[in-house]
Design a protein around this motif. Structure first.
Motif, PDB file in Angstrom:
ATOM      1  N   ALA A  46     -21.719 -12.958  23.757  1.00  0.00           N
ATOM      2  CA  ALA A  46     -21.187 -14.266  23.344  1.00  0.00           C
ATOM      3  C   ALA A  46     -19.672 -14.312  23.485  1.00  0.00           C
ATOM      4  O   ALA A  46     -19.102 -15.334  23.882  1.00  0.00           O
ATOM      5  CB  ALA A  46     -21.592 -14.556  21.899  1.00  0.00           C
ATOM      6  N   SER A  47     -19.008 -13.193  23.152  1.00  0.00           N
ATOM      7  CA  SER A  47     -17.543 -13.159  23.262  1.00  0.00           C
ATOM      8  C   SER A  47     -17.100 -13.288  24.712  1.00  0.00           C
ATOM      9  O   SER A  47     -16.103 -13.945  25.009  1.00  0.00           O
ATOM     10  CB  SER A  47     -16.990 -11.869  22.635  1.00  0.00           C
ATOM     11  OG  SER A  47     -17.294 -10.749  23.431  1.00  0.00           O
ATOM     12  N   MET A  48     -17.839 -12.679  25.636  1.00  0.00           N
ATOM     13  CA  MET A  48     -17.503 -12.804  27.060  1.00  0.00           C
ATOM     14  C   MET A  48     -17.771 -14.222  27.566  1.00  0.00           C
ATOM     15  O   MET A  48     -17.002 -14.762  28.366  1.00  0.00           O
ATOM     16  CB  MET A  48     -18.307 -11.793  27.886  1.00  0.00           C
ATOM     17  CG  MET A  48     -17.959 -10.331  27.622  1.00  0.00           C
ATOM     18  SD  MET A  48     -16.218  -9.912  27.944  1.00  0.00           S
ATOM     19  CE  MET A  48     -15.600  -9.695  26.253  1.00  0.00           C
ATOM     20  N   GLN A  49     -18.854 -14.837  27.079  1.00  0.00           N
ATOM     21  CA  GLN A  49     -19.164 -16.212  27.481  1.00  0.00           C
ATOM     22  C   GLN A  49     -18.118 -17.195  26.960  1.00  0.00           C
ATOM     23  O   GLN A  49     -17.778 -18.169  27.628  1.00  0.00           O
ATOM     24  CB  GLN A  49     -20.553 -16.609  26.960  1.00  0.00           C
ATOM     25  CG  GLN A  49     -21.701 -15.907  27.665  1.00  0.00           C
ATOM     26  CD  GLN A  49     -23.040 -16.176  27.012  1.00  0.00           C
ATOM     27  OE1 GLN A  49     -23.115 -16.551  25.834  1.00  0.00           O
ATOM     28  NE2 GLN A  49     -24.113 -15.974  27.772  1.00  0.00           N
ATOM     29  N   GLN A 313     -12.311 -18.590  18.435  1.00  0.00           N
ATOM     30  CA  GLN A 313     -11.050 -18.042  18.922  1.00  0.00           C
ATOM     31  C   GLN A 313     -10.980 -16.547  18.641  1.00  0.00           C
ATOM     32  O   GLN A 313     -10.386 -15.784  19.400  1.00  0.00           O
ATOM     33  CB  GLN A 313      -9.858 -18.756  18.256  1.00  0.00           C
ATOM     34  CG  GLN A 313      -8.502 -18.432  18.868  1.00  0.00           C
ATOM     35  CD  GLN A 313      -8.351 -18.921  20.297  1.00  0.00           C
ATOM     36  OE1 GLN A 313      -8.993 -19.886  20.697  1.00  0.00           O
ATOM     37  NE2 GLN A 313      -7.514 -18.251  21.069  1.00  0.00           N
ATOM     38  N   GLY A 314     -11.611 -16.116  17.549  1.00  0.00           N
ATOM     39  CA  GLY A 314     -11.650 -14.689  17.225  1.00  0.00           C
ATOM     40  C   GLY A 314     -12.317 -13.869  18.310  1.00  0.00           C
ATOM     41  O   GLY A 314     -11.999 -12.689  18.492  1.00  0.00           O
ATOM     42  N   MET A 315     -13.244 -14.494  19.042  1.00  0.00           N
ATOM     43  CA  MET A 315     -13.912 -13.803  20.148  1.00  0.00           C
ATOM     44  C   MET A 315     -12.903 -13.358  21.207  1.00  0.00           C
ATOM     45  O   MET A 315     -13.103 -12.354  21.888  1.00  0.00           O
ATOM     46  CB  MET A 315     -14.971 -14.718  20.783  1.00  0.00           C
ATOM     47  CG  MET A 315     -16.153 -15.005  19.888  1.00  0.00           C
ATOM     48  SD  MET A 315     -17.106 -13.512  19.520  1.00  0.00           S
ATOM     49  CE  MET A 315     -18.369 -14.180  18.448  1.00  0.00           C
ATOM     50  N   PHE A 316     -11.835 -14.140  21.349  1.00  0.00           N
ATOM     51  CA  PHE A 316     -10.788 -13.757  22.283  1.00  0.00           C
ATOM     52  C   PHE A 316     -10.119 -12.448  21.854  1.00  0.00           C
ATOM     53  O   PHE A 316      -9.587 -11.713  22.678  1.00  0.00           O
ATOM     54  CB  PHE A 316      -9.725 -14.859  22.394  1.00  0.00           C
ATOM     55  CG  PHE A 316     -10.087 -15.973  23.337  1.00  0.00           C
ATOM     56  CD1 PHE A 316      -9.968 -15.807  24.706  1.00  0.00           C
ATOM     57  CD2 PHE A 316     -10.539 -17.191  22.856  1.00  0.00           C
ATOM     58  CE1 PHE A 316     -10.293 -16.832  25.575  1.00  0.00           C
ATOM     59  CE2 PHE A 316     -10.864 -18.221  23.720  1.00  0.00           C
ATOM     60  CZ  PHE A 316     -10.745 -18.043  25.079  1.00  0.00           C
TER      61      PHE A 316
END
Length: 460
Positions: A46-49, A313-316
């Protein structure tokens, strides 16, 4: 007087970046990993997507903000710097190949720490009088922990203001002029007697360039970093992969030395580095220093993003640590270990060791391109840390302090270009470490809020 300052700083620095600090940084990372149920692994797809899959989407950005892609580029500008080239070389030389393994370990927990920092920074940010989003550790301390903890936020901001001049500017400029000098001297464009004058001219030019970018405001910072960071990262990655492909026959042996050296460095270095602790310390500290997970600085840039979803945004933050440490730092280590350059284990080393790896593979002509890469890495770091410092100055002294700070920060470039910076780097390194203390306290106390935000976003 200088000797006293140096000796006091050495004691403080050894403590700040010693075992207790590393245990605290890794400990908070471990705690967050457990509480979020290893979000950096179970939500990695999910973080890459949400990052690679959407970074090039063109969306209208409101005034006083950056696009999410510009925000992550600005954060990467601050982390992807000369530390990825010089710092990794130092870790391998002093800690042996096994230091790379421990660097990976710090990055694993660092992905979760950075995720938490970014998520909190967006959730607890504010808008200043200019309509710009402002956030970061000082704001999630102030707004998340309450007024009784505001002194901790001020402490963080003060450490931030003090460290940016050395870590973010002077040492980076020094790296730029050194790399340019090397190329100019190698091709006999200048004489060694003219190096001082050349450096002064370069320092003035860099100071003007930095001031033009930073004084242009948040929009211009975002516009510069979104173009510079992808270019420099891709450029460096392609050169590094080329070294690995050309020396493909030794790659299995190199990876074996990394894993074996992590637990038995003596077997790889011939007894020169006999302590597993040295390998661990160098790898972990370099990983932390490279990706800044635990320092909280990158979250200052992410707080400027035009988004209403803190966890998204945390996924970034996960993506950022992955790119910085798992990809770029690993490639640097492989360039050194695969190229056959003679590593003097147990002796300190810097960017020259990495550059030697490229030259060993491609020839002396590559020094021109490594100089370009070093300049891009260093300049991007100057821009990123300029934003961090201005936000810290604003938090402590108000908005009226921003412009004078940025002017002073810009012209620090001249000092960086013309002076020996050994003590300045050591002092900046100490303040950099001191920034982790208030930030880690806040992350520990707000860990429950992070879990709450994650559950709400993923409907868990």
């Amino acid at each position: 007087m200088l000797e006293i300052i140096e000796s006091v700083n050495k004691v403080v620095n050894n403590f700040i970046w010693g075992l207790p600090a590393m245990v605290c940084i890794l400990g908070v990372g471990f705690l967050l990993t457990v509480k979020t149920r290893c979000i950096q692994v179970r939500k990695f797809k999910a973080s890459m997507q949400n990052t690679i899959g959407k970074i090039f989407e063109k969306n209208t950005v409101q005034e006083g903000a950056m696009s999410p892609f510009q925000a992550v580029c600005t954060a990467l500008a601050g982390t992807v710097g000369t530390g990825n080239i010089a710092g990794v070389a130092g870790a391998v030389a002093v800690g042996g190949p096994g230091a790379v393994f421990w660097m990976w370990c710090s990055a694993f927990f660092g992905m979760c720490t950075k995720f938490a920092e970014v998520t909190l920074a967006v959730h607890y940010r504010e808008k200043n009088k200019n309509g710009e989003y402002v956030g970061g550790p000082m704001y999630y301390i102030k707004n998340g922990l309450g007024k009784k903890w505001q002194w901790l936020g001020i402490l963080y901001a003060l450490f931030g203001v003090l460290t940016v001049f050395g870590t973010g500017n002077a040492t980076q400029v020094n790296t730029i002029v050194t790399s340019i000098d090397t190329s100019l001297l190698e091709f006999n464009i200048i004489h060694s007697e003219n190096v001082g004058q050349t450096n002064l001219i370069l320092g003035i030019f860099i100071a003007i360039l930095v001031s033009m970018v930073l004084l242009g405001g948040i929009k211009r910072i975002g516009q510069v970093t979104e173009k510079l960071v992808p270019f420099m990262a891709l450029f460096y990655i392609v050169l590094a992969i080329g070294v690995i492909v050309i020396n493909y026959n030794v790659v299995p042996e190199v990876f074996a030395s990394i894993f074996q050296g992590a637990f038995n460095p003596r077997a790889i270095t011939g007894g020169i580095i006999g302590s597993m602790f040295i390998s661990l310390k160098k790898g972990v500290s370099r990983g932390i220093f490279s990706n800044e997970a635990g320092l909280g600085t990158g979250s200052i840039a992410h707080a400027c993003a035009d988004t209403d979803t803190p966890v998204k945004q945390g996924m970034f933050g996960i993506f950022e640590v992955f790119v910085d440490t798992i990809v770029i730092c690993t490639l640097t280590a492989l360039v050194i270990l695969c190229s056959g350059v003679g590593v003097q284990y147990g002796q300190s080393a810097g960017a020259e060791l990495t550059i030697s790896g490229f030259i060993n593979t491609y020839g002396t002509w590559i020094s021109i391109f490594t100089a370009i890469a070093m300049c891009c890495f260093a300049f991007s770091t100057i821009i990123g840390w300029g934003l961090y410092g201005s936000r810290c100055a604003e938090f402590v002294f108000g908005e009226k302090a921003i412009r004078p700070f940025l002017i002073l920060y810009s012209f620090t470039s001249i000092i960086g270009a013309t002076m020996e910076l050994g003590l300045l780097w050591d002092i900046a390194d100490t303040f950099n470490g001191l920034m982790t203390i208030p930030n880690l306290i806040a992350l520990f106390l707000l860990s429950g809020k992070i879990v709450e935000l994650v559950k709400d976003y993923f409907n868990e």
